[in-house]
Design an enzyme around this catalytic site. Structure first.
Site, PDB file in Angstrom:
ATOM      1  CG  ASP A 124      -2.064   0.926   1.127  1.00 16.34           C
ATOM      2  OD1 ASP A 124      -1.906   1.987   0.491  1.00 16.34           O
ATOM      3  OD2 ASP A 124      -3.125   0.636   1.716  1.00 16.34           O
ATOM      4  CD  GLU A 157      -7.958   1.567   1.739  1.00 22.61           C
ATOM      5  OE1 GLU A 157      -7.046   0.752   1.898  1.00 22.61           O
ATOM      6  OE2 GLU A 157      -7.927   2.732   2.190  1.00 22.61           O
ATOM      7  CG  ASP A 188      -4.222   5.391  -0.218  1.00 20.80           C
ATOM      8  OD1 ASP A 188      -3.408   4.472  -0.320  1.00 20.80           O
ATOM      9  OD2 ASP A 188      -5.008   5.533   0.759  1.00 20.80           O
ATOM     10  CG  HIS A 245      -8.551   8.197   6.635  1.00 23.59           C
ATOM     11  ND1 HIS A 245      -9.445   7.204   6.326  1.00 23.59           N
ATOM     12  CD2 HIS A 245      -7.342   7.615   6.647  1.00 23.59           C
ATOM     13  CE1 HIS A 245      -8.791   6.064   6.160  1.00 23.59           C
ATOM     14  NE2 HIS A 245      -7.507   6.288   6.361  1.00 23.59           N
ATOM     15  CD  GLU A 298      -6.033   2.554  -1.086  1.00 18.16           C
ATOM     16  OE1 GLU A 298      -5.022   1.967  -0.641  1.00 18.16           O
ATOM     17  OE2 GLU A 298      -6.601   3.492  -0.498  1.00 18.16           O
ATOM     18  CG  HIS A 353      -9.520   6.846   2.850  1.00 25.73           C
ATOM     19  ND1 HIS A 353      -8.577   7.685   2.343  1.00 25.73           N
ATOM     20  CD2 HIS A 353      -9.016   5.595   2.712  1.00 25.73           C
ATOM     21  CE1 HIS A 353      -7.531   6.974   1.933  1.00 25.73           C
ATOM     22  NE2 HIS A 353      -7.762   5.688   2.133  1.00 25.73           N
TER      23      HIS A 353
END
Ligand code: MN
Ligand code: MN
Length: 300
Positions: free
Chosen positions: A87, A191, A98, A166, A286, A158
């Site tokens: 990640d 994700e 992300d 977030h 993700e 998020h």
């Protein structure tokens, strides 16, 4: 619009740097490679391309679901026949993207990797402005269950923002009662995590912590702790960091004491490693997207 053209362009550059870094990192992930080498490779690829890591590269093995990065001098290697979740995040002038993917060295778990990917793809294919987050969760859950697996219920995607990983809105991975909707022009990380059908399907905190964040820049009595804290505030702001990133800020023989003082005084705090509650292997996928009127633009 939530972001002006310049901000959207920075999100796009951030996503491009992250996508290229991820693809260049992939062939490097092999059994018996030290995890610290993967983390440092990911982070150096990001920096070389002109971005900054938005958080330390997470390398989470099997039932470890998230929030593991190598501590300093980590000797751990990628175990044989493991399922590895990578990640990674980039920011450009604070604009965060992300992404995550799974690499599987156990043929038995390959379809679980696909289940998380398919859950992500189903969400990307259907997301649009004003869609309820609960509907996105339902689509992800259905896709993963149709493939014979179970989503992790207490981890979510998020919204992301400037210097924020977030940014306030959660995107569930299961059907959930909520009236919240995704907005046009807002940026979200989606994700899904998939685990075995007989797993608990949720994560629990594990005592070990390897990722930290600034809580409050306060006055420290120790000069070394003060210097370390100033460095954290100036370099990472509110974004997560690894202890590895504090090398050479103060003399190495002072590091442990100063770092522990920051933790004890709650100037910084750690994120617990997250582990599947029944110890079952987990996969993850993700992407970060900008929501459009009739769809989305995948940034990563
Ligand atoms: Mn992520
Ligand atoms: Mn994320």
């Amino acid at each position: 619009m939530l972001y002006d053209y310049e901000a959207i362009e920075k999100f796009r550059i951030s996503g491009k740097i992250l996508r290229e870094s991820r693809e260049e990192l992939k062939p490097f992930i092999q059994e018996n490679i030290p995890i610290i080498e993967i983390c440092e490779k990911a982070e150096s690829l990001i920096r070389k391309k002109g971005g900054k890591p938005a958080f330390p590269c997470n390398v989470s093995i099997n039932e470890i679901t998230a929030h593991y990065t190598s501590p300093p001098k980590d000797k751990t290697k990628i175990p044989e026949r493991s399922l590895v979740k990578i990640d990674m995040g980039v920011h450009v002038d604070g604009y965060v993207t992300d992404t995550a993917f799974s690499v599987c060295f156990n043929p038995e778990h390959m379809i679980m990797v696909n289940a998380a990917q398919d859950g992500l793809q189903a969400a990307i294919n259907t997301i649009h402005a004003d869609m309820s987050t609960s509907k996105i969760g339902t689509i992800i859950e259905k896709t993963i269950r149709n493939r014979g697996f179970r989503p992790i219920s207490n981890l979510t995607g998020h919204s992301v923002g400037r210097y924020l990983i977030h940014a306030g809105t959660s995107i569930p991975n299961v059907q959930q009662f909520s009236f919240k909707k995704v907005k046009e022009g807002q940026v979200y990380a989606i994700e899904p995590f998939a685990t075995l059908p007989n797993a608990e399907g949720r994560v629990e905190n594990y005592p070990q912590k390897t990722i930290y964040r600034l809580v409050k820049n306060k006055k420290m009595k120790s000069l070394y702790a003060q210097k370390l804290l100033k460095y954290i505030d100036e370099n990472f702001k509110t974004l997560p960091f690894a202890e590895r990133w504090l090398k050479n800020v103060i003399p190495s023989n002072q590091h442990n004491q100063a770092f522990n003082l920051l933790l004890k005084s709650k100037a910084i705090s750690g994120y617990p490693i997250l582990v599947e509650a029944s110890g079952k292997t987990v996969s993850q996928a993700e992407h970060t997207v900008i929501v459009k009127k009739d769809g989305c633009e995948v940034l990563t």
